[in-house]
Design a protein around this motif. Sequence first.
Motif, PDB file in Angstrom:
ATOM      1  N   ARG A 239      -2.910  14.042  43.142  1.00  0.00           N
ATOM      2  CA  ARG A 239      -3.981  13.151  42.714  1.00  0.00           C
ATOM      3  C   ARG A 239      -5.375  13.725  42.946  1.00  0.00           C
ATOM      4  O   ARG A 239      -6.361  13.167  42.490  1.00  0.00           O
ATOM      5  N   ARG A 240      -5.458  14.831  43.672  1.00  0.00           N
ATOM      6  CA  ARG A 240      -6.768  15.466  43.861  1.00  0.00           C
ATOM      7  C   ARG A 240      -7.186  16.230  42.608  1.00  0.00           C
ATOM      8  O   ARG A 240      -8.356  16.511  42.415  1.00  0.00           O
ATOM      9  N   ARG A 241      -6.234  16.579  41.767  1.00  0.00           N
ATOM     10  CA  ARG A 241      -6.497  17.390  40.581  1.00  0.00           C
ATOM     11  C   ARG A 241      -7.081  16.525  39.461  1.00  0.00           C
ATOM     12  O   ARG A 241      -6.489  15.536  39.049  1.00  0.00           O
ATOM     13  N   VAL A 242      -8.247  16.930  38.974  1.00  0.00           N
ATOM     14  CA  VAL A 242      -8.955  16.198  37.928  1.00  0.00           C
ATOM     15  C   VAL A 242      -8.741  16.903  36.592  1.00  0.00           C
ATOM     16  O   VAL A 242      -8.781  18.132  36.501  1.00  0.00           O
ATOM     17  N   THR A 243      -8.512  16.098  35.555  1.00  0.00           N
ATOM     18  CA  THR A 243      -8.351  16.607  34.194  1.00  0.00           C
ATOM     19  C   THR A 243      -9.517  16.104  33.358  1.00  0.00           C
ATOM     20  O   THR A 243      -9.896  14.935  33.465  1.00  0.00           O
ATOM     21  N   LEU A 244     -10.066  16.975  32.538  1.00  0.00           N
ATOM     22  CA  LEU A 244     -11.188  16.619  31.665  1.00  0.00           C
ATOM     23  C   LEU A 244     -10.662  16.342  30.260  1.00  0.00           C
ATOM     24  O   LEU A 244      -9.912  17.154  29.705  1.00  0.00           O
ATOM     25  N   ARG A 245     -11.061  15.218  29.700  1.00  0.00           N
ATOM     26  CA  ARG A 245     -10.641  14.831  28.351  1.00  0.00           C
ATOM     27  C   ARG A 245     -11.859  14.361  27.560  1.00  0.00           C
ATOM     28  O   ARG A 245     -12.721  13.662  28.088  1.00  0.00           O
ATOM     29  N   PRO A 246     -11.930  14.708  26.279  1.00  0.00           N
ATOM     30  CA  PRO A 246     -12.996  14.151  25.448  1.00  0.00           C
ATOM     31  C   PRO A 246     -12.654  12.709  25.094  1.00  0.00           C
ATOM     32  O   PRO A 246     -11.483  12.353  24.979  1.00  0.00           O
ATOM     33  N   VAL A 247     -13.658  11.872  24.928  1.00  0.00           N
ATOM     34  CA  VAL A 247     -13.404  10.518  24.446  1.00  0.00           C
ATOM     35  C   VAL A 247     -13.235  10.598  22.928  1.00  0.00           C
ATOM     36  O   VAL A 247     -13.746  11.539  22.291  1.00  0.00           O
ATOM     37  N   PRO A 248     -12.524   9.670  22.328  1.00  0.00           N
ATOM     38  CA  PRO A 248     -12.266   9.737  20.881  1.00  0.00           C
ATOM     39  C   PRO A 248     -13.536   9.879  20.030  1.00  0.00           C
ATOM     40  O   PRO A 248     -13.557  10.654  19.070  1.00  0.00           O
TER      41      PRO A 248
END
Length: 177
Positions: free
Chosen positions: A101-110
């Motif tokens: 849970r320490r690992r962050v993932t980056l995602r674009p918003v739609p």
Amino acid sequence: MTTTDPFPTDWTPQQVEVMHRLRDWAVGFAELNQHLATWMRLPGSDANALGQIIWADEANAPLSPAQLSRRIGMTSGATTVLLNRLETAGHIRRSREHADRRRVTLRPVPAARERAHEFLALAGTEIAATLRAADPHELATVISFLSKIAGAATEATDRLASHRQELQRQAVSVRAR
């Protein structure tokens, strides 16, 4: 690996031409990124980061902040500030999708993905036409060659990072005396 200064080496005219074309692509890509920045109403560094996040997400290989930091050549602190701006502006979201849970993932918003796709539909016409017109064997050769060039660049980057770390250790050692 021994180091070799590439400039006094006797390069063939074709090898020199390849280096010029690689430089031309890098310059053209940087210019397209500036147009993306204008299109998205973002600073150039933010548009570059957003583009990296979108490309990685579309390749089903979303980035972590540390991976993004390496790709855009910024410190982790500067990348955090940049990501805060992108998140506040509603272009990206950070999530915790992994068992760790320490690992962050980056995602674009739609909406940001759609806006970038609109830009690519306008800006990518000539590039797409060139790729579609290319012979499959030519593309296979280019893929192979660019993979080797990218691997060589990664090796050089890793070697230079190790060299920089060694210089920093030496400087700390000298100051400690």
